[in-house]
Scaffold this motif. Structure first.
Motif, PDB file in Angstrom:
ATOM      1  N   SER A  65       0.828  -1.189   0.000  1.00  0.00           N
ATOM      2  CA  SER A  65       0.000   0.000   0.000  1.00  0.00           C
ATOM      3  C   SER A  65       0.870   1.249   0.000  1.00  0.00           C
ATOM      4  N   VAL A  66       1.874   1.245   0.882  1.00  0.00           N
ATOM      5  CA  VAL A  66       2.772   2.401   0.964  1.00  0.00           C
ATOM      6  C   VAL A  66       3.468   2.612  -0.377  1.00  0.00           C
ATOM      7  N   LEU A  67       3.992   1.494  -0.917  1.00  0.00           N
ATOM      8  CA  LEU A  67       4.763   1.603  -2.164  1.00  0.00           C
ATOM      9  C   LEU A  67       3.881   2.050  -3.321  1.00  0.00           C
ATOM     10  N   ALA A  68       2.705   1.437  -3.416  1.00  0.00           N
ATOM     11  CA  ALA A  68       1.840   1.743  -4.550  1.00  0.00           C
ATOM     12  C   ALA A  68       1.391   3.197  -4.506  1.00  0.00           C
ATOM     13  N   PHE A  69       1.028   3.663  -3.323  1.00  0.00           N
ATOM     14  CA  PHE A  69       0.571   5.048  -3.221  1.00  0.00           C
ATOM     15  C   PHE A  69       1.686   6.008  -3.598  1.00  0.00           C
ATOM     16  N   GLN A  70       2.882   5.648  -3.133  1.00  0.00           N
ATOM     17  CA  GLN A  70       4.006   6.521  -3.463  1.00  0.00           C
ATOM     18  C   GLN A  70       4.280   6.516  -4.955  1.00  0.00           C
ATOM     19  N   GLY A  71       4.167   5.305  -5.526  1.00  0.00           N
ATOM     20  CA  GLY A  71       4.391   5.192  -6.959  1.00  0.00           C
ATOM     21  C   GLY A  71       3.394   6.011  -7.754  1.00  0.00           C
ATOM     22  N   TYR A  72       2.120   5.912  -7.372  1.00  0.00           N
ATOM     23  CA  TYR A  72       1.088   6.663  -8.076  1.00  0.00           C
ATOM     24  C   TYR A  72       1.306   8.154  -7.904  1.00  0.00           C
ATOM     25  N   ARG A  73       1.628   8.571  -6.659  1.00  0.00           N
ATOM     26  CA  ARG A  73       1.709   9.987  -6.346  1.00  0.00           C
ATOM     27  C   ARG A  73       2.864  10.645  -7.089  1.00  0.00           C
ATOM     28  N   SER A  74       4.001   9.959  -7.069  1.00  0.00           N
ATOM     29  CA  SER A  74       5.188  10.565  -7.673  1.00  0.00           C
ATOM     30  C   SER A  74       5.377  10.086  -9.102  1.00  0.00           C
ATOM     31  N   LYS A  75       4.377   9.315  -9.601  1.00  0.00           N
ATOM     32  CA  LYS A  75       4.411   8.798 -10.979  1.00  0.00           C
ATOM     33  C   LYS A  75       5.669   7.972 -11.247  1.00  0.00           C
ATOM     34  N   GLN A  76       6.168   7.314 -10.196  1.00  0.00           N
ATOM     35  CA  GLN A  76       7.310   6.412 -10.388  1.00  0.00           C
ATOM     36  C   GLN A  76       6.742   5.024 -10.570  1.00  0.00           C
ATOM     37  N   TYR A  77       6.398   4.663 -11.785  1.00  0.00           N
ATOM     38  CA  TYR A  77       5.617   3.437 -11.989  1.00  0.00           C
ATOM     39  C   TYR A  77       6.432   2.174 -11.808  1.00  0.00           C
ATOM     40  N   HIS A  78       7.754   2.280 -11.698  1.00  0.00           N
ATOM     41  CA  HIS A  78       8.512   1.050 -11.417  1.00  0.00           C
ATOM     42  C   HIS A  78       8.188   0.532 -10.002  1.00  0.00           C
ATOM     43  N   ILE A  79       7.822   1.467  -9.097  1.00  0.00           N
ATOM     44  CA  ILE A  79       7.442   1.008  -7.744  1.00  0.00           C
ATOM     45  C   ILE A  79       6.130   0.242  -7.817  1.00  0.00           C
ATOM     46  N   VAL A  80       5.185   0.752  -8.608  1.00  0.00           N
ATOM     47  CA  VAL A  80       3.901   0.046  -8.777  1.00  0.00           C
ATOM     48  C   VAL A  80       4.143  -1.330  -9.382  1.00  0.00           C
ATOM     49  N   ALA A  81       5.063  -1.385 -10.326  1.00  0.00           N
ATOM     50  CA  ALA A  81       5.383  -2.671 -10.958  1.00  0.00           C
ATOM     51  C   ALA A  81       5.950  -3.636  -9.928  1.00  0.00           C
ATOM     52  N   PHE A  82       6.778  -3.128  -9.037  1.00  0.00           N
ATOM     53  CA  PHE A  82       7.320  -3.978  -7.976  1.00  0.00           C
ATOM     54  C   PHE A  82       6.189  -4.565  -7.124  1.00  0.00           C
ATOM     55  N   VAL A  83       5.219  -3.696  -6.788  1.00  0.00           N
ATOM     56  CA  VAL A  83       4.073  -4.148  -5.977  1.00  0.00           C
ATOM     57  C   VAL A  83       3.319  -5.264  -6.687  1.00  0.00           C
ATOM     58  N   LEU A  84       3.013  -5.024  -7.957  1.00  0.00           N
ATOM     59  CA  LEU A  84       2.266  -6.037  -8.717  1.00  0.00           C
ATOM     60  C   LEU A  84       3.036  -7.351  -8.764  1.00  0.00           C
ATOM     61  N   LEU A  85       4.324  -7.233  -8.996  1.00  0.00           N
ATOM     62  CA  LEU A  85       5.153  -8.428  -9.133  1.00  0.00           C
ATOM     63  C   LEU A  85       5.161  -9.233  -7.836  1.00  0.00           C
ATOM     64  N   THR A  86       5.418  -8.550  -6.708  1.00  0.00           N
ATOM     65  CA  THR A  86       5.455  -9.306  -5.439  1.00  0.00           C
ATOM     66  C   THR A  86       4.089  -9.912  -5.146  1.00  0.00           C
ATOM     67  N   HIS A  87       3.038  -9.153  -5.455  1.00  0.00           N
ATOM     68  CA  HIS A  87       1.693  -9.673  -5.202  1.00  0.00           C
ATOM     69  C   HIS A  87       1.464 -10.971  -5.997  1.00  0.00           C
ATOM     70  N   PHE A  88       1.850 -10.952  -7.267  1.00  0.00           N
ATOM     71  CA  PHE A  88       1.694 -12.142  -8.112  1.00  0.00           C
ATOM     72  C   PHE A  88       2.530 -13.301  -7.590  1.00  0.00           C
TER      73      PHE A  88
END
Lengths: 653, 333
Positions: free
Chosen positions: B263-286
């Motif tokens: 949650s922390v990572l994804a929000f930060q990724g969305y907020r700062s538009k650093q989508y590699h963090i969002v990708a990390f979240v998705l990957l670990t979740h999978f």
């Protein structure tokens, strides 16, 4: 139109979804942990006016680790070891009063007992008393021990549950507990739940409504349309019910079931002979509740002598509303006209002589002069050509425990013969035990005893059909397999539109009912009633087909639909309940009105079950709990430290 | 002995999340509200996932098919909640900003007082006395009106700050509007602003993650945990000598922690538009979701437990690394 078509497509889609919805059911976690044994037979609690006997679990069940006792070594290990929460799995041979009481008095904390039935007991044993029904018979002070193997184990009060189970599950339980003994991990445990609501004594629990009186329904039947008051009566009868430590396993093969097969076969045989020569009326009867102080016969005799209906139902003249009685046809029987009684009592295991003759014994009330004539008829057939049956007059000085006693109490002049397979002591090694099963009787003698008794009864009734009497082998062999082997046979399908849950035939009388107008009828009794109705049918409508009894009310009033035909018969139920119990309409509860009669009541329960599961190692669980608490403290400490550290460098909110 | 198992599993599965909740989140009312919101949105996502599971009967026992959709629903709702959150919260000043504003206000007040003092010294004595008396009366009036009609005051002050900060925050949607805000400070009520201030973005997203994680724990594990109180135990189909409740407790602990980190990572990724963090979240979740499939019969539960614990630790480290470098946390100079 297009819209309709689309709607149709959507509908088909939805229907398909619903139809595809037949996927394997996902088991819930508790279903995966616990395996319920389908056939688990509990020992239940029975109360008398003085106390209670039988078993009850704790309210939420007793659970423990399975421990198999199948040898003297394993028994000694148990006695000398310090084991807690043990759930004993007893081999058939180790289930008797001496061993179980030894274990109890050793103060070994056992949670319950499971008794295996996969191996036969190797020694004679009966959990009943040495003189069944002594108090309620003709000889309350007798010194005879009819049942020498009895140790009255069934009448002991246990504070833990005892269960038994069928062959297959017993085999499985034996293997599970063997794995426990060999130190297999994970270990197997079981949970026995049979909480009995009633406690203390019969008076208390009846008042509280936590129990119901034992009893049931007797059946009597005759070939004629009406019982004549002018003709003498020959009563051919058997006690119908048996009992066992586990009521669901009360087959009582020798005790009752063999007699049932023979009685029904005699009826079937005699239904095909020329009855016009008979100068006596034949009444066949099966008495229920006889194991609990001759409930069936004493109630029947009492009703014949004293029944007085004060309020007859306006709709049906055979129904009495006060006192409640659903069938008053018995009033056509005149007690004084009952002149002869033939009772079959334990006839399944006769002694064989070297020249392959089976010995049956004729018991009569002393002085035997009254019954001499009848005995002579029996003995007269010993010399018949090719007979395998020998009738011998018993040398016993007393009548063995038998239903005839109830009749003799009021008229000792009735000629009576109690046919048994024992001269003095019971030959049945497993009287009132679940071991009294089909292997405990002699099926080879069945054709001979049916034929021989049919001939004798025909002769006693005044007939002379001995040359043409022939029993139907298909009938008695099927009946034998129904009533002794498995209660899931063709006749049960044919005559009973219910399917038995428990395939093991059991003739435990069960409870009479919660009220006179709310009676309970076991399916075994219903089966007997229907089959006797079929045999003694005196009028039938062969043209009209029927599906249920209500279809018959127009074509043939009072008839029953059997095998797709409407049949009329003179077959009746009669209540079998203790005369000592009365029913109070204002409180809707039973009460004890005369405690000189037998008082036996069975406790109510919600459910009984036996669940098997895997046990985890208790020390692992403790370690895990400590780990959890440690983790909690560690995470609190870490969070506080991080907060402290970060708040020095950063603004946290 | 089985109550022991029940409490053991309870502590192991929930203690980090519960401790975090009570020591961090429960200290701020808005964080509690956010965590409840997080749990609600996670429930919605899992409701959709279960409907999806239900309407395709042939695939009900094919977990490999269900997992991607379930993850998609969860991440979708995480994004929806992020949009909702940023819509309501991004333009609000954070507590540290409020404190800054307050200090700024006090400083201006001090300067004004100083100027007045200088002026007063030039005035004659009697006039000075009267004037001071009037001033104090006015001040009391002002104060009482502020505290009594707090709602109107609050809303007006909020509007003020919103308007003041909107110009700057439009350029930078992040939390670093501190410098610009101070310029437009006029007059704010410090106490009320403190109450209505938003927590910083990192803690907010951690609260949302805690809410969804704890809900996950109670829904997925709490329901089966109750059965541990009975006398019997279930053993893992993958490791027949291991207690399934214990394996599940450890997995639940990891996944709750992963929920917070994600949650922390994804929000930060969305907020700062650093989508590699969002990708990390998705990957670990999978990866974590598919690793749990190793708990099925004839697989190995060690193969699932060890990597999941490893991924959890990596995620926590990565979260702290990102968090300390991020702009949502204010460094003390």
């Amino acid at each position: 139109m297009d819209v309709l078509f689309k709607l149709f497509i959507v509908l088909i889609f939805i229907v398909n979804i619903i139809r595809c919805d037949i996927t394997p059911q996902v088991l819930s976690i508790s279903d995966q942990i616990y395996v319920d044994l389908e056939y688990a037979f509990p020992c239940v609690r029975i109360l008398t006016e003085n106390g209670q006997f039988g078993c009850s679990s704790k309210m939420d069940g007793n659970s423990g680790t399975l421990y198999l006792v199948d040898s003297d070594d394993s028994l000694n290990d148990l006695m000398n070891g310090h084991k807690n929460n043990v759930l004993l799995v007893l081999d058939a041979n180790y289930f008797n009063k001496t061993i179980v009481n030894n274990i109890i008095t050793k103060k070994i904390k056992i949670e319950g007992i499971i008794v295996l039935t996969d191996k036969e007991r190797t020694y004679p044993y009966s959990p009943d008393v040495t003189y069944p029904n002594k108090k309620y018979g003709l000889y309350p002070n007798s010194q005879i021990a009819w049942n020498p193997n009895g140790d009255s184990f069934s009448y002991q009060d246990f504070q833990f549950p005892i269960f038994s189970t069928d062959f297959n599950y017993s085999y499985a339980m034996r293997n599970l507990s063997l794995s426990n003994r060999e130190g297999g991990y994970p270990a197997y445990g079981a949970d026995l739940r049979s909480f009995m609501q009633a406690s203390q004594d019969a008076e208390t629990c009846l008042r509280r409504g936590f129990c119901a009186p034992l009893g049931g329904k007797s059946i009597w039947s005759t070939f004629s349309k009406e019982v004549s008051q002018q003709q003498d009566i020959l009563l051919v009868m058997i006690p119908m019910d048996s009992t066992a430590f586990f009521h669901d396993l009360a087959t009582g093969a020798d005790a009752v079931a063999y007699g049932q097969v023979v009685l029904l076969s005699i009826m079937d045989t005699l239904s095909r002979v020329n009855q016009s020569q008979w100068n006596m009326q034949l009444i066949f009867a099966m008495w229920n509740g006889e194991k609990w102080g001759y409930l069936g016969t004493s109630k029947f005799v009492d009703d014949l002598l004293n029944f007085n209906c004060t309020q007859v139902s306006s709709q049906d003249p055979t129904v009495c509303q006060q006192p409640v009685n659903y069938d008053m046809t018995f009033e056509t029987i005149d007690f004084q006209r009952i002149k002869m009684i033939v009772e079959l009592n334990q006839i399944g295991l006769p002694e064989r002589t070297p020249n392959n003759q089976s010995l049956y014994y004729l018991h009569s009330y002393q002085p035997t002069t009254v019954s001499k004539q009848m005995q002579d008829v029996f003995v007269g057939h010993n010399q018949d050509n090719g007979t395998e049956i020998q009738y011998l007059v018993s040398t016993a000085t007393e009548l063995p425990p038998s239903s005839t006693m109830s009749f003799l109490k009021f008229n000792p002049q009735i000629q009576q013969v109690v046919v048994t397979d024992h001269n003095m002591e019971y030959r049945n090694p497993f009287y009132a035990s679940h071991d009294d099963d089909v292997y405990n009787v002699d099926p080879d003698i069945l054709p001979h005893i049916v034929k021989s008794l049919s001939v004798i009864i025909d002769q006693l009734a005044g007939g002379n059909n001995s040359a043409i009497i022939s029993a139907n082998p298909q009938f008695y062999y099927t009946m034998f397999s129904c009533l002794l082997e498995s209660f899931t046979c063709t006749y049960v399908d044919q005559y009973l539109n219910k399917y038995p849950f428990n395939p093991i035939p059991n003739f435990y009388s069960s409870i009479y009912g919660t009220a006179p107008y709310n009676q309970f009828n076991t399916i075994e009794t219903q089966f007997f009633y229907n089959i006797m109705w079929n045999i003694t049918t005196n009028q039938m409508n062969t043209t009209a087909q029927c599906k249920k009894t209500s279809d018959c009310q127009e074509s043939l009033p009072g008839s029953m639909c059997l095998n797709g035909m409407c049949m009329l018969s003179n077959t009746h139920y009669h209540d079998a309940i203790s005369l000592g119990l009365g029913f109070d309409d204002t409180t809707s509860s039973w009460f004890i009105q005369n405690s000189s009669y037998p008082i036996f009541v069975e406790s109510n329960w919600d459910y009984t079950d036996l669940r098997v599961y895997l046990l985890s190692n208790p020390s692992t669980e403790v370690v895990f709990l400590i780990m959890g608490i440690f983790e909690l403290t560690i995470s609190i400490v870490i969070i506080i430290l991080i907060k402290k550290h970060l708040s020095k460098k950063y603004k946290l909110l | 002995m089985t109550q022991v198992l029940f409490f053991g599993c309870l502590f192991v599965a929930f203690s980090p999340a519960i401790a975090f909740f009570f020591f961090v989140i429960a200290r701020n009312s808005q964080l509690i509200l956010l965590s409840i919101g997080g749990s609600f949105f996670w429930l919605l996502s899992i409701l959709l996932a279960s409907i999806w599971w239900y309407i395709i009967p042939p695939m009900r026992s094919s977990y490999w098919f269900i997992i991607p959709f379930s993850i998609a629903f969860q991440e979708l709702f995480r994004y929806i909640f992020y949009r909702l959150y940023s819509w309501g919260f991004n333009n609000r000043p954070s507590l540290s900003q409020i404190q800054q504003l307050h200090q700024e206000q006090l400083r201006l007040q001090f300067i004004r007082d100083q100027q007045e003092k200088d002026n007063n010294q030039k005035l004659p004595k009697d006039e000075n006395k009267e004037l001071r008396h009037e001033q104090s009366l006015e001040y009391e009036k002002d104060n009482s009106s502020l505290s009594s009609s707090s709602i109107s005051n609050q809303s007006s002050s909020v509007n003020n700050t919103d308007q003041s900060s909107s110009s700057s925050s439009k350029k930078k949607p992040d939390g670093d509007e501190d410098k610009d805000i101070s310029e437009s400070v006029t007059d704010i009520n410090a106490r009320l602003e403190t109450l209505s201030a938003r927590p910083n973005h990192t803690l907010s997203s951690a609260a949302i993650g805690t809410g969804s994680g704890l809900t996950y724990g109670f829904v997925m594990f709490g329901s089966i945990l109750w059965d541990a109180t009975g006398p019997g135990t279930l053993f893992s189909p993958a490791c027949p000598s291991t207690n399934l409740f214990m394996v599940s407790a450890i997995l639940t602990m990891c996944i709750i922690l992963l929920h917070i980190c994600n949650s922390v990572l994804a929000f930060q990724g969305y907020r700062s538009k650093q989508y590699h963090i969002v990708a990390f979240v998705l990957l670990t979740h999978f990866i974590v979701s598919y690793l749990t499939l190793l708990n099925q019969p004839e697989r190995n539960c060690v193969g699932s437990l060890v990597p999941i614990i490893f991924i959890t630790i990596i995620s926590i480290i990565y979260t702290f690394y990102n968090l300390l470098r991020s702009d949502s946390i204010t460094k003390i100079d």
